[in-house]
Motif scaffolding. Sequence first.
Motif, PDB file in Angstrom:
ATOM      1  N   ARG A 143     -23.071  -5.944 -10.075  1.00 20.77           N
ATOM      2  CA  ARG A 143     -24.186  -4.992 -10.122  1.00 20.77           C
ATOM      3  C   ARG A 143     -25.276  -5.503 -11.063  1.00 20.77           C
TER       4      ARG A 143
ATOM      5  N   ASP B 126     -29.754  -1.169 -10.154  1.00 22.22           N
ATOM      6  CA  ASP B 126     -29.359  -0.302  -9.041  1.00 22.22           C
ATOM      7  C   ASP B 126     -29.034  -1.068  -7.769  1.00 22.22           C
ATOM      8  N   THR B 127     -28.694  -2.323  -7.900  1.00 22.84           N
ATOM      9  CA  THR B 127     -28.293  -3.083  -6.720  1.00 22.84           C
ATOM     10  C   THR B 127     -26.854  -3.533  -6.891  1.00 22.84           C
TER      11      THR B 127
ATOM     12  N   PRO C 162     -30.017  -2.533   0.003  1.00 19.45           N
ATOM     13  CA  PRO C 162     -28.696  -2.931  -0.535  1.00 19.45           C
ATOM     14  C   PRO C 162     -27.999  -1.733  -1.166  1.00 19.45           C
TER      15      PRO C 162
ATOM     16  N   PRO D 249     -26.707   0.840  -3.656  1.00 16.24           N
ATOM     17  CA  PRO D 249     -27.093   1.108  -5.039  1.00 16.24           C
ATOM     18  C   PRO D 249     -25.887   1.291  -5.958  1.00 16.24           C
TER      19      PRO D 249
END
Lengths: 299, 257
Positions: A97, A100-101, B69, B71
Amino acid sequence: MAQSSGIGLKAQFYKEVLDASPPVDWFEVHPENYMIAGGPPLRYLEAIRSHYPLSLHGVGMSLGSVEPPSPGHLDRLSVLIDRFEPFVVSEHLSWSRIEDTFFADLLPLPLTHETLRIVSANVCRAQDRLGRTLLIENPSAYLQFSEPEIPEPEFLRELSQRTGCGLLLDVNNLFVSSFNQGFDPIEWLDAFDLEAVEEIHLAGHAVDQASGQTIRIDDHGSPVSAGVWDLYRTVIQRRGPTPTLVERDANLPQLRDLVAEAQMAARIMREHITHVGDDWSPPVRDSAKLAPVRVDPGT
Amino acid sequence: MEEGGDERITELLARPSAGPDITTRLNVYRNNIAYAVVRAMETLYPSLCRLMGQAFFERIAADFARTHPPPHGRLVEYGFEFPDFVSSYEAAAAYAWFADVARLEVAWHRAYAAAEAPSLQIGELGAVPPDRMSMIELAVHPSCEWLESRFPVSKIWRLGRDETEPDAPIEVEGGPEWLMVIRPDTEVEVRTLSEAGYHFGFALSKGLTLGGAWEAACRLDPSFDLQGHLAGFFAGGTFTDYRLAADTSNSDDGDPS
């Protein structure tokens, strides 16, 4: 629990597990698949948990991210721990991570002193929030960073000493990584803190060809390979019986085929005990734990 | 992870002494990431995947994943924006009903994973005095989802889900559908309603009183069968609780005529 073996619980097996009560000692699931409000998956897991001990094996905590584990994620995991009382909770030495991806894979970390500080802090945060120790797993790796690194077994040993976490040794990952990176898995084990190992994973992997070169890919899509069984025997000879899981995530076979693999692991552990005699007892770790690992009362 | 940034990444990596080159190794991770997300989408949209065909579905799902993508690491709660993506996807423009099939699959999945709640039995309304019946507000089940479509979307969805031939060919332009999706217990149910019945239930779910919802339904169907619809919704476990709205002097909900 020491000589026990389990299998990864897939949704396709819910009904058969409840109907047929297969002879395995425990099941393991990814908690992320149960971070939902309600519905059949949680109902099935609850029903199966009433007959079998359960292990929670996380893939979403991203302990290697610079930012701390998401508080929301830890809250959800905590709810599942309270509800299902797993006998172990594990995660990976990896990252997934950035802000927020989320990248749905266990990505490799440069194993530097800075990374050790970051991962140690994140493991401590998670353990403090969850009120128990985690087991941390060696990931399968396909590449290495150019910075001078702490070798992976030393890194995990140090992580365990700094945080009190236990270790999960994935023998298939070790086999895959050692092949892809050209190191000797036995030397890796020599440097590894086997006494901190509280769970072992076994799985199958794919052997792929890329421009004439062989690469082994940890896809959990086939039976445990002969080479991995051999390495597992070595680990059991050194460590003694340790709860062992057979993982399978793709090309799912019949449940009985996975049960047979779990029984193979149990047999290898029994042979070891017979070999060393009845007075064998597992090595005891001297490092203090943050909290005792809760063991299922029925075992 | 987009391709093309390889140079910046490879600077950080050790040159392998043997075996595949760095790009091959990086691609293992890229493939894993793409594969995991497409598999999650396949789990969420099984009917759409079959209707589109595996290859096309994988292409559109991978395109979606690049712009949307995940989250977080809960792939069981990922991909709910896919219907809107599908509706604006040029290569699928000739199949306007794809997006509504996707919306129905989202509704199905939300109902499947919604919180549990026991359903209210119609007899429990017996305590309400007859002259206050129109003031009843009903709490709908947490799994309840509502979907309107200009296509016969539930028929198309079943075709993809069951992989069986329908009794008669499905006329894609064969009229709209009003659906309620709910899981009162173990099974997700997709119920086809009349337009007035849909708006009656939907109005109740938005907090309107029984009288207010009846009025809304009667605007669409002056002969709306209140008793029958209410009994049907109750029999299907649609409600979990009720209360009486505060009696205000200008309220005149009880008489739609």
